[in-house]
Design an enzyme around this catalytic site. Structure first.
Site, PDB file in Angstrom:
ATOM      1  N   ASP A 138       0.849  -1.196   0.000  1.00 43.30           N
ATOM      2  CA  ASP A 138       0.000   0.000   0.000  1.00 43.30           C
ATOM      3  C   ASP A 138       0.881   1.241   0.000  1.00 43.30           C
ATOM      4  O   ASP A 138       2.039   1.196   0.412  1.00 43.30           O
ATOM      5  CB  ASP A 138      -0.923   0.020   1.228  1.00 43.30           C
ATOM      6  CG  ASP A 138      -1.864   1.214   1.178  1.00 43.30           C
ATOM      7  OD1 ASP A 138      -2.372   1.529   0.080  1.00 43.30           O
ATOM      8  OD2 ASP A 138      -2.070   1.874   2.218  1.00 43.30           O
ATOM      9  N   SER A 139       0.302   2.343  -0.452  1.00 45.31           N
ATOM     10  CA  SER A 139       1.019   3.617  -0.431  1.00 45.31           C
ATOM     11  C   SER A 139       1.380   4.020   0.999  1.00 45.31           C
ATOM     12  O   SER A 139       2.306   4.785   1.212  1.00 45.31           O
ATOM     13  CB  SER A 139       0.147   4.696  -1.064  1.00 45.31           C
ATOM     14  OG  SER A 139      -1.099   4.741  -0.401  1.00 45.31           O
ATOM     15  N   TYR A 172      -0.435   8.735  -2.364  1.00 43.31           N
ATOM     16  CA  TYR A 172      -0.261   8.592  -3.808  1.00 43.31           C
ATOM     17  C   TYR A 172      -1.421   9.252  -4.560  1.00 43.31           C
ATOM     18  O   TYR A 172      -1.329   9.507  -5.750  1.00 43.31           O
ATOM     19  CB  TYR A 172      -0.252   7.107  -4.204  1.00 43.31           C
ATOM     20  CG  TYR A 172       1.029   6.351  -3.952  1.00 43.31           C
ATOM     21  CD1 TYR A 172       2.042   6.846  -3.139  1.00 43.31           C
ATOM     22  CD2 TYR A 172       1.225   5.102  -4.549  1.00 43.31           C
ATOM     23  CE1 TYR A 172       3.203   6.121  -2.922  1.00 43.31           C
ATOM     24  CE2 TYR A 172       2.383   4.381  -4.351  1.00 43.31           C
ATOM     25  CZ  TYR A 172       3.378   4.881  -3.534  1.00 43.31           C
ATOM     26  OH  TYR A 172       4.513   4.161  -3.334  1.00 43.31           O
ATOM     27  N   GLY A 173      -2.521   9.464  -3.827  1.00 41.79           N
ATOM     28  CA  GLY A 173      -3.800   9.824  -4.444  1.00 41.79           C
ATOM     29  C   GLY A 173      -3.777  11.015  -5.380  1.00 41.79           C
ATOM     30  O   GLY A 173      -4.554  11.085  -6.316  1.00 41.79           O
ATOM     31  N   CYS A 219      -3.626  -0.976  -2.459  1.00 45.90           N
ATOM     32  CA  CYS A 219      -3.886   0.435  -2.748  1.00 45.90           C
ATOM     33  C   CYS A 219      -4.722   0.586  -4.023  1.00 45.90           C
ATOM     34  O   CYS A 219      -4.319   0.112  -5.100  1.00 45.90           O
ATOM     35  CB  CYS A 219      -2.542   1.130  -2.917  1.00 45.90           C
ATOM     36  SG  CYS A 219      -2.647   2.874  -3.285  1.00 45.90           S
ATOM     37  N   ASN A 220      -5.861   1.248  -3.903  1.00 41.71           N
ATOM     38  CA  ASN A 220      -6.719   1.476  -5.079  1.00 41.71           C
ATOM     39  C   ASN A 220      -6.031   2.370  -6.095  1.00 41.71           C
ATOM     40  O   ASN A 220      -6.160   2.190  -7.296  1.00 41.71           O
ATOM     41  CB  ASN A 220      -8.033   2.126  -4.663  1.00 41.71           C
ATOM     42  CG  ASN A 220      -8.961   1.151  -3.996  1.00 41.71           C
ATOM     43  OD1 ASN A 220      -9.869   0.636  -4.617  1.00 41.71           O
ATOM     44  ND2 ASN A 220      -8.709   0.853  -2.736  1.00 41.71           N
ATOM     45  N   THR A 221      -5.301   3.372  -5.590  1.00 46.08           N
ATOM     46  CA  THR A 221      -4.643   4.319  -6.492  1.00 46.08           C
ATOM     47  C   THR A 221      -3.591   3.581  -7.333  1.00 46.08           C
ATOM     48  O   THR A 221      -3.510   3.761  -8.547  1.00 46.08           O
ATOM     49  CB  THR A 221      -4.004   5.464  -5.677  1.00 46.08           C
ATOM     50  OG1 THR A 221      -4.996   5.984  -4.785  1.00 46.08           O
ATOM     51  CG2 THR A 221      -3.510   6.566  -6.576  1.00 46.08           C
ATOM     52  N   GLU A 223      -5.902   8.992   8.940  1.00 49.80           N
ATOM     53  CA  GLU A 223      -4.503   8.830   9.363  1.00 49.80           C
ATOM     54  C   GLU A 223      -4.198   9.668  10.600  1.00 49.80           C
ATOM     55  O   GLU A 223      -3.276   9.384  11.336  1.00 49.80           O
ATOM     56  CB  GLU A 223      -3.565   9.192   8.228  1.00 49.80           C
ATOM     57  CG  GLU A 223      -3.774   8.320   7.019  1.00 49.80           C
ATOM     58  CD  GLU A 223      -2.575   7.463   6.654  1.00 49.80           C
ATOM     59  OE1 GLU A 223      -1.467   7.954   6.803  1.00 49.80           O
ATOM     60  OE2 GLU A 223      -2.786   6.319   6.207  1.00 49.80           O
ATOM     61  N   CYS A 251     -11.223   2.843  -1.663  1.00 47.35           N
ATOM     62  CA  CYS A 251      -9.959   3.302  -1.073  1.00 47.35           C
ATOM     63  C   CYS A 251      -9.662   2.456   0.156  1.00 47.35           C
ATOM     64  O   CYS A 251     -10.592   2.062   0.885  1.00 47.35           O
ATOM     65  CB  CYS A 251     -10.085   4.777  -0.692  1.00 47.35           C
ATOM     66  SG  CYS A 251      -8.631   5.424   0.155  1.00 47.35           S
ATOM     67  N   THR A 252      -8.373   2.208   0.361  1.00 44.39           N
ATOM     68  CA  THR A 252      -7.953   1.355   1.489  1.00 44.39           C
ATOM     69  C   THR A 252      -8.563   1.736   2.833  1.00 44.39           C
ATOM     70  O   THR A 252      -8.858   0.872   3.648  1.00 44.39           O
ATOM     71  CB  THR A 252      -6.415   1.477   1.674  1.00 44.39           C
ATOM     72  OG1 THR A 252      -6.034   2.842   1.519  1.00 44.39           O
ATOM     73  CG2 THR A 252      -5.671   0.598   0.719  1.00 44.39           C
ATOM     74  N   HIS A 253      -8.695   3.027   3.070  1.00 47.89           N
ATOM     75  CA  HIS A 253      -9.078   3.476   4.414  1.00 47.89           C
ATOM     76  C   HIS A 253     -10.588   3.442   4.682  1.00 47.89           C
ATOM     77  O   HIS A 253     -11.013   3.496   5.832  1.00 47.89           O
ATOM     78  CB  HIS A 253      -8.627   4.928   4.619  1.00 47.89           C
ATOM     79  CG  HIS A 253      -7.148   5.130   4.599  1.00 47.89           C
ATOM     80  ND1 HIS A 253      -6.356   4.764   3.544  1.00 47.89           N
ATOM     81  CD2 HIS A 253      -6.317   5.685   5.522  1.00 47.89           C
ATOM     82  CE1 HIS A 253      -5.094   5.087   3.808  1.00 47.89           C
ATOM     83  NE2 HIS A 253      -5.050   5.645   5.000  1.00 47.89           N
TER      84      HIS A 253
HETATM   85  N1  DGL Z   1      -4.003   3.700  -0.393  1.00 42.71           N
HETATM   86  C1  DGL Z   1      -4.662   4.726  -1.152  1.00 42.71           C
HETATM   87  C2  DGL Z   1      -5.835   4.131  -1.930  1.00 42.71           C
HETATM   88  O1  DGL Z   1      -6.348   3.072  -1.625  1.00 42.71           O
HETATM   89  C3  DGL Z   1      -5.110   5.862  -0.286  1.00 42.71           C
HETATM   90  C4  DGL Z   1      -3.975   6.708   0.243  1.00 42.71           C
HETATM   91  C5  DGL Z   1      -3.192   7.451  -0.823  1.00 42.71           C
HETATM   92  O2  DGL Z   1      -3.704   8.419  -1.399  1.00 42.71           O
HETATM   93  O3  DGL Z   1      -2.074   7.049  -1.075  1.00 42.71           O
HETATM   94  O4  DGL Z   1      -6.274   4.729  -2.874  1.00 42.71           O
END
Ligand code: DGL
Length: 264
Positions: free
Chosen positions: A7-8, A39-40, A70-72, A153, A183-185
């Site tokens: 993940d990012s 990363y978003g 990570c979705n991004t 976070e 998104c992960t969160h």
């Molecule tokens: N992990 C990122 C996602 O799932 C969210 C955090 C980021 O922007 O890096 O998109």
């Protein structure tokens, strides 16, 4: 060999925890690029470079398979990793993303699909593109929700509601019947989201969907599964160990973890 989860940052611990709960027998390396999160809002090229470095690091640690939690990264880098990077550099390893498994959880009865994610994920239009392949008649409405990750976070889940209401308003105006938490969160906000959208909107949450998809993938690919060691071990790595690591990782993973710092 191990399963890598990338993940990012630390948000992937939410999905990592769900995967480990479902498949505890395997050996895992979690890698969070905490030095460079988020990363978003980065460019596609940068997200690809960073993801490639992280995947390489996990392969160097004997991971057979890496899940991009990570979705991004799944949206902006997965395709090129699978099509260009792996065949050239690691033809026998695998990298999986979270977007297609998530969309496969939507059934045909659902027509108006809302998606929330980071700016990078929404801008990539990947959810819409992939969803149209599965359900060509579905209408897709995407909404970037950039303030949610920083709030989570910062351990300020309780302050998320007004932001959620604002982000979800345009989707509710479109009368969505399904909402993808892209998104992960966001699984951590599921209850608050249900309170806002009401019980009639089906919530697609990656922690409910991805672990069983991974189990299914391993069942369909015995040539991969049989390479995986089964010692129930878990290693956690980050690219920067900041002051909040202990409290944030505990909130996301559900228990305290020790992490070592690696350089990508
Ligand atoms: N992990 C990122 C996602 O799932 C969210 C955090 C980021 O922007 O890096 O998109």
């Amino acid at each position: 060999m191990k399963i890598g989860i990338f993940d990012s940052g630390l948000g992937g611990l939410v999905l990592g925890r769900a995967i480990i709960q479902k498949l505890p027998q395997y050996d895992y390396v979690y890698l969070g690029d905490t030095a460079r999160v988020p990363y978003g809002n980065r460019s596609k090229e940068t997200i690809y470079e960073f993801t490639k470095q992280a995947v390489t690091k996990l392969f160097e640690q004997n991971c057979q398979l890496v899940v991009l939690a990570c979705n991004t990264a799944s949206a902006q880098a997965l395709r090129k990793i699978q099509k260009v990077f792996l065949p050239k550099n690691f033809p026998n390893r695998r990298v999986l993303g979270v977007i297609i498994p998530t969309l496969e959880a939507i059934d045909s009865g659902h027509k108006n699909i809302g998606i929330i994610g980071t700016l990078g994920t929404v801008k990539s239009k990947i959810y819409e593109l992939e969803l149209k392949k599965l359900w060509p008649k579905a209408k897709v409405f995407e909404q970037a929700a950039p303030l949610l990750v920083p709030l989570i976070e910062n351990n300020e889940l309780d302050k998320a509601e007004p932001f959620l209401r604002e982000y979800l308003k345009p989707l509710l105006a479109k009368k969505i019947d399904t909402l993808v938490l892209g998104c992960t969160h966001y699984p951590l906000l599921k209850n608050q989201i249900v309170n806002i959208v009401g019980p009639k909107v089906k919530i697609i949450c990656q922690t409910d969907v991805v672990p069983s998809k991974l189990a299914n993938y391993l069942a369909r690919h015995p040539e991969i599964e049989k390479k995986l060691s089964k010692k129930h071990s878990q290693i956690f790595e980050v690219t920067d160990l900041n002051q909040d690591f202990l409290s944030v990782s505990k909130m996301l993973f559900g228990k305290s973890i020790n992490s070592k710092v690696v350089i990508l």
